[in-house]
Motif scaffolding. Structure first.
Motif, PDB file in Angstrom:
ATOM      1  N   ALA A 186      81.775  49.923  64.976  1.00 22.30           N
ATOM      2  CA  ALA A 186      82.371  48.821  65.735  1.00 22.30           C
ATOM      3  C   ALA A 186      81.320  48.086  66.558  1.00 22.30           C
ATOM      4  CB  ALA A 186      83.479  49.350  66.640  1.00 22.30           C
ATOM      5  N   ASN A 187      80.415  48.833  67.192  1.00 17.54           N
ATOM      6  CA  ASN A 187      79.417  48.207  68.063  1.00 17.54           C
ATOM      7  C   ASN A 187      78.379  47.409  67.288  1.00 17.54           C
ATOM      8  OD1 ASN A 187      80.655  49.290  70.329  1.00 17.54           O
ATOM      9  ND2 ASN A 187      79.333  51.092  70.388  1.00 17.54           N
ATOM     10  N   SER A 188      78.042  47.871  66.082  1.00 17.79           N
ATOM     11  CA  SER A 188      77.044  47.163  65.279  1.00 17.79           C
ATOM     12  C   SER A 188      77.657  45.981  64.543  1.00 17.79           C
ATOM     13  CB  SER A 188      76.405  48.112  64.268  1.00 17.79           C
ATOM     14  OG  SER A 188      77.338  48.486  63.262  1.00 17.79           O
ATOM     15  N   GLY A 189      78.946  46.092  64.179  1.00 18.30           N
ATOM     16  CA  GLY A 189      79.591  45.055  63.384  1.00 18.30           C
ATOM     17  C   GLY A 189      79.303  45.185  61.901  1.00 18.30           C
ATOM     18  N   LYS A 218      76.618  43.631  68.631  1.00 22.30           N
ATOM     19  CA  LYS A 218      76.933  42.838  67.435  1.00 22.30           C
ATOM     20  C   LYS A 218      76.897  41.341  67.715  1.00 22.30           C
ATOM     21  CE  LYS A 218      81.955  43.203  68.108  1.00 22.30           C
ATOM     22  NZ  LYS A 218      81.899  44.125  69.266  1.00 22.30           N
ATOM     23  N   ASP A 219      76.760  40.949  68.988  1.00 19.36           N
ATOM     24  CA  ASP A 219      76.752  39.535  69.356  1.00 19.36           C
ATOM     25  C   ASP A 219      75.426  38.878  68.986  1.00 19.36           C
ATOM     26  OD1 ASP A 219      79.233  40.046  70.425  1.00 19.36           O
ATOM     27  OD2 ASP A 219      78.508  40.184  72.499  1.00 19.36           O
ATOM     28  N   SER A 220      75.474  37.562  68.810  1.00 11.53           N
ATOM     29  CA  SER A 220      74.284  36.798  68.457  1.00 11.53           C
ATOM     30  C   SER A 220      73.239  36.867  69.560  1.00 11.53           C
ATOM     31  CB  SER A 220      74.651  35.338  68.191  1.00 11.53           C
ATOM     32  OG  SER A 220      73.506  34.525  68.102  1.00 11.53           O
ATOM     33  N   PHE A 221      71.991  37.091  69.166  1.00  8.36           N
ATOM     34  CA  PHE A 221      70.876  37.096  70.104  1.00  8.36           C
ATOM     35  C   PHE A 221      70.472  35.655  70.380  1.00  8.36           C
ATOM     36  CE2 PHE A 221      66.131  37.248  70.605  1.00  8.36           C
ATOM     37  CZ  PHE A 221      66.115  37.831  71.859  1.00  8.36           C
ATOM     38  N   VAL A 222      70.818  35.173  71.559  1.00  8.67           N
ATOM     39  CA  VAL A 222      70.561  33.808  72.033  1.00  8.67           C
ATOM     40  C   VAL A 222      70.791  32.760  70.937  1.00  8.67           C
ATOM     41  CG1 VAL A 222      69.057  34.427  73.965  1.00  8.67           C
ATOM     42  CG2 VAL A 222      68.053  34.126  71.720  1.00  8.67           C
ATOM     43  N   GLY A 223      71.930  32.850  70.273  1.00  7.02           N
ATOM     44  CA  GLY A 223      72.327  31.825  69.315  1.00  7.02           C
ATOM     45  C   GLY A 223      71.663  31.899  67.957  1.00  7.02           C
ATOM     46  N   SER A 224      70.908  32.967  67.683  1.00 11.71           N
ATOM     47  CA  SER A 224      70.222  33.107  66.402  1.00 11.71           C
ATOM     48  C   SER A 224      71.070  33.911  65.423  1.00 11.71           C
ATOM     49  CB  SER A 224      68.870  33.802  66.601  1.00 11.71           C
ATOM     50  OG  SER A 224      69.053  35.192  66.841  1.00 11.71           O
ATOM     51  N   ASP A 225      70.534  34.125  64.227  1.00  8.16           N
ATOM     52  CA  ASP A 225      71.228  34.940  63.230  1.00  8.16           C
ATOM     53  C   ASP A 225      70.939  36.421  63.403  1.00  8.16           C
ATOM     54  OD1 ASP A 225      72.548  32.876  61.447  1.00  8.16           O
ATOM     55  OD2 ASP A 225      70.490  32.143  61.488  1.00  8.16           O
ATOM     56  N   PHE A 226      70.077  36.755  64.336  1.00 13.69           N
ATOM     57  CA  PHE A 226      69.858  38.146  64.715  1.00 13.69           C
ATOM     58  C   PHE A 226      70.886  38.530  65.779  1.00 13.69           C
ATOM     59  CE2 PHE A 226      65.830  36.763  63.060  1.00 13.69           C
ATOM     60  CZ  PHE A 226      65.294  37.868  62.424  1.00 13.69           C
ATOM     61  N   SER A 227      71.404  39.721  65.693  1.00 15.33           N
ATOM     62  CA  SER A 227      72.258  40.233  66.758  1.00 15.33           C
ATOM     63  C   SER A 227      71.379  40.976  67.759  1.00 15.33           C
ATOM     64  CB  SER A 227      73.323  41.173  66.198  1.00 15.33           C
ATOM     65  OG  SER A 227      72.725  42.379  65.734  1.00 15.33           O
ATOM     66  N   TYR A 228      71.942  41.314  68.932  1.00 14.11           N
ATOM     67  CA  TYR A 228      71.184  42.112  69.887  1.00 14.11           C
ATOM     68  C   TYR A 228      70.812  43.455  69.277  1.00 14.11           C
ATOM     69  CZ  TYR A 228      72.327  38.733  73.540  1.00 14.11           C
ATOM     70  OH  TYR A 228      72.424  37.594  74.280  1.00 14.11           O
ATOM     71  N   GLY A 229      71.691  43.998  68.428  1.00 12.64           N
ATOM     72  CA  GLY A 229      71.397  45.258  67.767  1.00 12.64           C
ATOM     73  C   GLY A 229      70.319  45.157  66.715  1.00 12.64           C
ATOM     74  N   ASP A 230      70.094  43.945  66.174  1.00 14.55           N
ATOM     75  CA  ASP A 230      69.057  43.750  65.148  1.00 14.55           C
ATOM     76  C   ASP A 230      67.658  43.658  65.747  1.00 14.55           C
ATOM     77  OD1 ASP A 230      71.083  43.522  63.235  1.00 14.55           O
ATOM     78  OD2 ASP A 230      71.128  41.328  63.358  1.00 14.55           O
ATOM     79  N   VAL A 231      67.574  43.397  67.036  1.00 14.12           N
ATOM     80  CA  VAL A 231      66.280  43.144  67.664  1.00 14.12           C
ATOM     81  C   VAL A 231      65.379  44.373  67.595  1.00 14.12           C
ATOM     82  CG1 VAL A 231      65.148  42.589  69.859  1.00 14.12           C
ATOM     83  CG2 VAL A 231      67.184  41.334  69.153  1.00 14.12           C
ATOM     84  N   SER A 232      65.963  45.563  67.648  1.00 10.27           N
ATOM     85  CA  SER A 232      65.184  46.793  67.487  1.00 10.27           C
ATOM     86  C   SER A 232      65.914  47.709  66.509  1.00 10.27           C
ATOM     87  CB  SER A 232      64.982  47.505  68.835  1.00 10.27           C
ATOM     88  OG  SER A 232      66.233  47.892  69.381  1.00 10.27           O
ATOM     89  N   LEU A 233      65.175  48.627  65.895  1.00 12.86           N
ATOM     90  CA  LEU A 233      65.785  49.515  64.913  1.00 12.86           C
ATOM     91  C   LEU A 233      66.708  50.524  65.595  1.00 12.86           C
ATOM     92  CD1 LEU A 233      62.743  50.229  62.565  1.00 12.86           C
ATOM     93  CD2 LEU A 233      64.647  48.657  62.191  1.00 12.86           C
ATOM     94  N   PRO A 234      67.864  50.803  64.991  1.00  7.51           N
ATOM     95  CA  PRO A 234      68.796  51.767  65.593  1.00  7.51           C
ATOM     96  C   PRO A 234      68.289  53.193  65.453  1.00  7.51           C
ATOM     97  CG  PRO A 234      69.591  51.091  63.448  1.00  7.51           C
ATOM     98  CD  PRO A 234      68.388  50.244  63.737  1.00  7.51           C
ATOM     99  N   LYS A 235      68.803  54.069  66.282  1.00  2.52           N
ATOM    100  CA  LYS A 235      68.437  55.481  66.204  1.00  2.52           C
ATOM    101  C   LYS A 235      68.889  56.053  64.859  1.00  2.52           C
ATOM    102  CE  LYS A 235      68.924  55.903  71.225  1.00  2.52           C
ATOM    103  NZ  LYS A 235      69.337  54.494  71.431  1.00  2.52           N
TER     104      LYS A 235
END
Length: 270
Positions: free
Chosen positions: A179-182, A129-146
């Motif tokens: 919780a992990n995705s936010g 759920k954290d920001s991907f290198v300061g962007s508005d994408f989270s680490y979870g947003d970078v790829s589609l979830p299962k």
């Protein structure tokens, strides 16, 4: 054949045609989980190298641009992806890198490399759920979830930006995923023509709209397999007024992706 016989044959043919049409079964409509599974698979490209810009825009309209290169491959099971992202500019972020290796049967391997620390740091599921290198994408947003980690409901079909879409509401299957995705839920507009997402809305844990993503200009990577790579993504945080735009500058397909590219040794390399 007399006129009466000809007329009779024509009537019989017409009746048979109507009967056969009435008896023909229409293909069953796609259910929500199937649509999301096809959306998930549409993103599974392999042998791809992408040069992209990331533009961060604050609520005052001020912009910062970053450039990065991503290499993507599929693992042997044809489902799990692995990809490495390395930033080249500006100077204060040069060398920063991210590595993800997906695992269908367990948690993904996530690594972030920060040059100042000179060491890769392993991320855990709660970091998604954290920001991907300061962007508005989270680490979870970078790829589609299962797909199985969410419950999916087809709300309706409608057009967005002139494109026919399935509108799917997805809610976390359990509290850990939530919780992990936010996110308490997501709503995805999935294109009916190629199953790439056209728009996604993300709702925070209180149920308020947090972010929305626009996905445009998907490029076919493997038409036969139905694999696509969108050339533009824009994520807007409605609670902060901040935006991030990802644009593909160059996309190369069928490039070599040896296993050593998807290691911490590779992302730590200058």
């Amino acid at each position: 054949m007399t006129r009466w016989q000809s007329s009779t044959v024509t009537c019989i043919a017409a009746v048979m045609s109507v009967t056969l049409a009435a008896g023909a079964q229409k293909p069953a409509p796609l259910d929500a989980a199937t649509i999301m599974e096809r959306n998930f698979l549409a993103s599974k490209v392999t042998g791809v190298r992408v040069d992209a810009t990331m533009v961060l825009i604050n609520d005052k309209g001020q912009q910062r641009e970053r450039r990065n290169t991503t290499v993507i491959a599929l693992q042997r099971n044809g489902v799990d992806s692995k990809f490495a992202v390395k930033f080249s500019t500006p100077a204060d972020i040069r060398g920063t890198a991210f590595l993800q290796v997906e695992h269908s049967e367990g948690d993904d391997d996530l690594w972030i490399y920060l040059p100042a620390l000179k060491k890769s740091r392993r991320l855990v599921a709660s970091n998604k759920k954290d920001s991907f290198v300061g962007s508005d994408f989270s680490y979870g947003d970078v790829s589609l979830p299962k797909v199985a980690k969410y419950r999916h409901v087809l709300q309706r079909t409608e057009q967005t930006d002139g494109i026919d879409c399935y509108v799917i509401e997805s809610t976390p299957a359990d509290d850990a995923v939530k919780a992990n995705s936010g996110y308490s839920r997501k709503v995805t507009w999935v294109r009916a023509d190629n199953f790439v997402e056209a728009k996604v809305e993300y709702y925070d844990l209180a149920g308020r709209l947090l972010k929305s993503q626009r996905v445009t200009n998907p490029q076919a990577v493997d038409v036969k397999a139905g694999r696509w790579f969108p050339r533009s993504r824009e994520m807007t945080n409605h609670q902060t007024g901040h935006r991030t735009i990802l644009d593909v500058v160059k996309l190369d397909t069928n490039v070599p992706t040896p296993d050593e590219l998807f290691t911490t040794r590779y992302i730590e390399r200058d």
